[in-house]
Motif scaffolding. Structure first.
Motif, PDB file in Angstrom:
ATOM      1  N   MET A 154       0.826  -1.202   0.000  1.00 49.04           N
ATOM      2  CA  MET A 154       0.000   0.000   0.000  1.00 49.04           C
ATOM      3  C   MET A 154       0.862   1.254   0.000  1.00 49.04           C
ATOM      4  SD  MET A 154      -3.160   0.524  -0.311  1.00 49.04           S
ATOM      5  CE  MET A 154      -4.123   2.016  -0.496  1.00 49.04           C
ATOM      6  N   GLY A 155       1.982   1.211   0.705  1.00 54.74           N
ATOM      7  CA  GLY A 155       2.890   2.354   0.709  1.00 54.74           C
ATOM      8  C   GLY A 155       3.425   2.636  -0.687  1.00 54.74           C
ATOM      9  N   ALA A 156       3.759   1.566  -1.410  1.00 50.13           N
ATOM     10  CA  ALA A 156       4.257   1.728  -2.770  1.00 50.13           C
ATOM     11  C   ALA A 156       3.155   2.288  -3.680  1.00 50.13           C
ATOM     12  CB  ALA A 156       4.757   0.391  -3.305  1.00 50.13           C
ATOM     13  N   VAL A 157       1.918   1.814  -3.480  1.00 48.71           N
ATOM     14  CA  VAL A 157       0.801   2.307  -4.295  1.00 48.71           C
ATOM     15  C   VAL A 157       0.566   3.797  -4.048  1.00 48.71           C
ATOM     16  CG1 VAL A 157      -1.695   2.173  -4.640  1.00 48.71           C
ATOM     17  CG2 VAL A 157      -0.347   0.077  -4.498  1.00 48.71           C
ATOM     18  N   LEU A 158       0.548   4.184  -2.771  1.00 49.03           N
ATOM     19  CA  LEU A 158       0.309   5.594  -2.446  1.00 49.03           C
ATOM     20  C   LEU A 158       1.451   6.479  -2.944  1.00 49.03           C
ATOM     21  CD1 LEU A 158      -1.162   5.265   1.171  1.00 49.03           C
ATOM     22  CD2 LEU A 158      -2.383   5.527  -1.001  1.00 49.03           C
ATOM     23  N   ALA A 159       2.685   5.996  -2.802  1.00 60.30           N
ATOM     24  CA  ALA A 159       3.820   6.757  -3.328  1.00 60.30           C
ATOM     25  C   ALA A 159       3.723   6.879  -4.843  1.00 60.30           C
ATOM     26  CB  ALA A 159       5.139   6.087  -2.939  1.00 60.30           C
ATOM     27  N   GLY A 160       3.234   5.820  -5.489  1.00 58.35           N
ATOM     28  CA  GLY A 160       3.042   5.878  -6.938  1.00 58.35           C
ATOM     29  C   GLY A 160       2.001   6.910  -7.334  1.00 58.35           C
ATOM     30  N   VAL A 161       0.931   7.003  -6.554  1.00 56.71           N
ATOM     31  CA  VAL A 161      -0.091   8.020  -6.807  1.00 56.71           C
ATOM     32  C   VAL A 161       0.514   9.415  -6.689  1.00 56.71           C
ATOM     33  CG1 VAL A 161      -2.212   9.055  -5.899  1.00 56.71           C
ATOM     34  CG2 VAL A 161      -2.012   6.568  -6.091  1.00 56.71           C
ATOM     35  N   HIS A 162       1.328   9.612  -5.651  1.00 57.26           N
ATOM     36  CA  HIS A 162       1.989  10.910  -5.462  1.00 57.26           C
ATOM     37  C   HIS A 162       2.905  11.220  -6.639  1.00 57.26           C
ATOM     38  CE1 HIS A 162       4.223  13.744  -2.452  1.00 57.26           C
ATOM     39  NE2 HIS A 162       3.693  14.377  -3.480  1.00 57.26           N
ATOM     40  N   CYS A 163       3.630  10.208  -7.123  1.00 59.71           N
ATOM     41  CA  CYS A 163       4.527  10.398  -8.265  1.00 59.71           C
ATOM     42  C   CYS A 163       3.755  10.817  -9.507  1.00 59.71           C
ATOM     43  CB  CYS A 163       5.305   9.109  -8.547  1.00 59.71           C
ATOM     44  SG  CYS A 163       6.602   8.739  -7.359  1.00 59.71           S
ATOM     45  N   VAL A 164       2.635  10.148  -9.761  1.00 55.48           N
ATOM     46  CA  VAL A 164       1.825  10.477 -10.943  1.00 55.48           C
ATOM     47  C   VAL A 164       1.323  11.916 -10.864  1.00 55.48           C
ATOM     48  CG1 VAL A 164      -0.341   9.979 -12.140  1.00 55.48           C
ATOM     49  CG2 VAL A 164       1.143   8.097 -11.414  1.00 55.48           C
ATOM     50  N   LEU A 165       0.856  12.324  -9.692  1.00 55.33           N
ATOM     51  CA  LEU A 165       0.368  13.692  -9.528  1.00 55.33           C
ATOM     52  C   LEU A 165       1.502  14.702  -9.711  1.00 55.33           C
ATOM     53  CD1 LEU A 165      -1.977  13.168  -6.440  1.00 55.33           C
ATOM     54  CD2 LEU A 165      -2.673  13.573  -8.819  1.00 55.33           C
ATOM     55  N   PHE A 166       2.650  14.404  -9.118  1.00 55.17           N
ATOM     56  CA  PHE A 166       3.786  15.319  -9.230  1.00 55.17           C
ATOM     57  C   PHE A 166       4.267  15.427 -10.679  1.00 55.17           C
ATOM     58  CE2 PHE A 166       8.421  15.993  -9.284  1.00 55.17           C
ATOM     59  CZ  PHE A 166       8.462  17.265  -8.737  1.00 55.17           C
ATOM     60  N   LEU A 167       4.381  14.287 -11.376  1.00 51.42           N
ATOM     61  CA  LEU A 167       4.844  14.312 -12.758  1.00 51.42           C
ATOM     62  C   LEU A 167       3.836  15.013 -13.672  1.00 51.42           C
ATOM     63  CD1 LEU A 167       6.398  10.736 -13.073  1.00 51.42           C
ATOM     64  CD2 LEU A 167       7.602  12.928 -12.917  1.00 51.42           C
ATOM     65  N   THR A 168       2.544  14.870 -13.369  1.00 55.96           N
ATOM     66  CA  THR A 168       1.533  15.587 -14.144  1.00 55.96           C
ATOM     67  C   THR A 168       1.692  17.088 -13.975  1.00 55.96           C
ATOM     68  OG1 THR A 168      -0.023  13.743 -13.908  1.00 55.96           O
ATOM     69  CG2 THR A 168      -0.939  15.897 -14.511  1.00 55.96           C
ATOM     70  N   TRP A 169       1.901  17.520 -12.734  1.00 52.26           N
ATOM     71  CA  TRP A 169       2.121  18.940 -12.458  1.00 52.26           C
ATOM     72  C   TRP A 169       3.396  19.427 -13.143  1.00 52.26           C
ATOM     73  CZ3 TRP A 169       0.360  23.405 -11.764  1.00 52.26           C
ATOM     74  CH2 TRP A 169       1.057  24.424 -11.086  1.00 52.26           C
ATOM     75  N   CYS A 170       4.443  18.595 -13.115  1.00 54.71           N
ATOM     76  CA  CYS A 170       5.703  18.967 -13.765  1.00 54.71           C
ATOM     77  C   CYS A 170       5.517  19.083 -15.280  1.00 54.71           C
ATOM     78  CB  CYS A 170       6.788  17.938 -13.458  1.00 54.71           C
ATOM     79  SG  CYS A 170       7.435  18.045 -11.778  1.00 54.71           S
ATOM     80  N   ALA A 171       4.699  18.210 -15.857  1.00 54.31           N
ATOM     81  CA  ALA A 171       4.434  18.280 -17.297  1.00 54.31           C
ATOM     82  C   ALA A 171       3.794  19.616 -17.653  1.00 54.31           C
ATOM     83  CB  ALA A 171       3.541  17.125 -17.719  1.00 54.31           C
ATOM     84  N   VAL A 172       2.875  20.075 -16.812  1.00 54.35           N
ATOM     85  CA  VAL A 172       2.243  21.379 -17.040  1.00 54.35           C
ATOM     86  C   VAL A 172       3.287  22.495 -16.964  1.00 54.35           C
ATOM     87  CG1 VAL A 172       0.574  23.042 -16.125  1.00 54.35           C
ATOM     88  CG2 VAL A 172      -0.002  20.598 -16.191  1.00 54.35           C
ATOM     89  N   LEU A 173       4.166  22.420 -15.954  1.00 50.68           N
ATOM     90  CA  LEU A 173       5.200  23.444 -15.794  1.00 50.68           C
ATOM     91  C   LEU A 173       6.170  23.437 -16.970  1.00 50.68           C
ATOM     92  CD1 LEU A 173       6.112  23.056 -12.006  1.00 50.68           C
ATOM     93  CD2 LEU A 173       4.750  24.872 -13.065  1.00 50.68           C
ATOM     94  N   ILE A 174       6.593  22.238 -17.379  1.00 50.75           N
ATOM     95  CA  ILE A 174       7.589  22.133 -18.452  1.00 50.75           C
ATOM     96  C   ILE A 174       7.013  22.607 -19.783  1.00 50.75           C
ATOM     97  CG2 ILE A 174       8.955  20.504 -19.810  1.00 50.75           C
ATOM     98  CD1 ILE A 174       9.280  18.848 -17.214  1.00 50.75           C
ATOM     99  N   LEU A 175       5.781  22.195 -20.086  1.00 49.12           N
ATOM    100  CA  LEU A 175       5.159  22.623 -21.343  1.00 49.12           C
ATOM    101  C   LEU A 175       4.884  24.126 -21.340  1.00 49.12           C
ATOM    102  CD1 LEU A 175       2.648  19.695 -21.963  1.00 49.12           C
ATOM    103  CD2 LEU A 175       4.787  20.161 -23.177  1.00 49.12           C
ATOM    104  N   GLY A 176       4.410  24.632 -20.198  1.00 55.25           N
ATOM    105  CA  GLY A 176       4.130  26.058 -20.106  1.00 55.25           C
ATOM    106  C   GLY A 176       5.385  26.903 -20.209  1.00 55.25           C
TER     107      GLY A 176
END
Length: 228
Positions: A154-176
Motif C-alpha cells: 500500500m505504501g508503494a501504491v500511495l507513493a506511486g499516486v503521489h509520483c503520478v500527480l507530481f509528474l503531471t504537475w511537472c508536465a504542465v510546468l515544463i510545457l508552459g
C-alpha cells in the motif's frame, strides 16, 4: 476503507501538497527554463524516484526512525542542508563567473547542455535528503492503510499516486515554460534564473541547518512537510 477509497483520499492530500511551491518544483522549473526539456523531465523523474524511495521506506518502517530518534533526524537534516547550500552556492558562482558584458551578449550553446543523468541525480538528491518527506509518509500512510492489505504494498501504491500527480504537475510546468523560453533563453535571463534558484536553495539549506541545531526537542512545526 477500501483500497479505492484510500487511494482517492490520499490523492486529494498529495495533490494539494504537490501544488504548494517547494524546492522540488523550483528545481524542475529552473531546469525547464534554463536547460533543455529532456533535462527538466529527468529532474522531475529524479524527484519522483525520491518520492517512491521515501514511500517504500515509510511502509517498511525505516523512516519511522526519523520520528523516534532526534539524532537520526538531525543527521539527515544536516546532510540535506549541506547539499542544498552547495547546490545553491554553485548556481550562484556559475551565474557570476562570466563577465557581465559577455554574459549579456554571448550566444547560448546547446551542445554544452548538462546530461540528463545529472538532472536526475539532482532531483533524487533534493528529495531523498529532505527528511520532511520521510516524516510526511510515516505520518500519513498509516491513515490510508485498509485492513488486510500489506503496508509495504500500500505504501508503494500511495507513493506511486503521489509520483503520478507530481509528474503531471511537472508536465504542465515544463510545457508552459517551453513557450516562455523563447523570451527567457538569453544568457542574462538564464543567469538571473540561476541566481534566483540558488538563493532559494541557500534559503532552504539555511532553514534545514536551523532545524538540525540541537537546541531542544524537535517541534512538530519543524518537521512539517514541504515536498514539491
Amino acid at each position: 476503507m477500501t483500497i479505492l477509497d484510500a487511494v482517492l483520499a490520499f490523492a486529494v492530500v498529495a495533490g494539494l501538497l504537490t501544488l504548494v511551491p517547494g524546492i522540488d518544483t523550483a528545481l524542475v522549473l529552473r531546469a525547464s527554463l534554463s536547460r533543455t526539456r529532456g533535462y527538466a523531465v529527468a529532474t522531475a523523474l529524479g524527484v519522483a524516484t525520491g518520492v517512491m524511495l521515501w514511500g517504500i521506506a515509510a511502509a517498511v518502517g525505516i523512516s519511522a526512525l526519523l520520528m523516534a530518534s532526534q539524532l537520526a533526524y538531525r543527521v539527515l537534516t544536516t546532510a540535506g542542508a549541506v547539499y542544498m547550500l552547495w547546490l545553491g552556492a554553485s548556481m550562484l558562482w556559475k551565474s557570476f563567473r562570466a563577465h557581465p558584458v559577455e554574459a549579456a551578449t554571448a550566444p547560448v550553446v546547446p551542445a554544452l547542455a548538462p546530461s540528463r543523468w545529472r538532472g536526475w541525480s539532482i532531483g533524487v538528491g533534493s528529495n531523498v535528503l529532505n527528511p520532511k518527506a520521510g516524516v510526511f509518509y510515516i505520518a500519513v500512510i498509516p491513515q490510508f492503510l485498509p485492513a488486510g492489505i500489506s503496508p509495504m504494498l500500500m505504501g508503494a501504491v500511495l507513493a506511486g499516486v503521489h509520483c503520478v500527480l507530481f509528474l503531471t504537475w511537472c508536465a504542465v510546468l515544463i510545457l508552459g515554460s517551453g513557450y516562455a523560453r523563447r523570451w527567457l533563453n538569453t544568457p542574462r535571463s538564464l543567469a538571473i534564473i540561476d541566481r534566483v534558484t540558488g538563493i532559494v536553495l541557500i534559503g532552504f539549506g539555511g532553514k534545514l541547518t536551523l532545524d538540525s541545531l540541537p537546541t531542544g526537542p524537535i517541534s512538530a512545526s519543524a518537521m512539517s512537510p514541504r515536498l514539491a
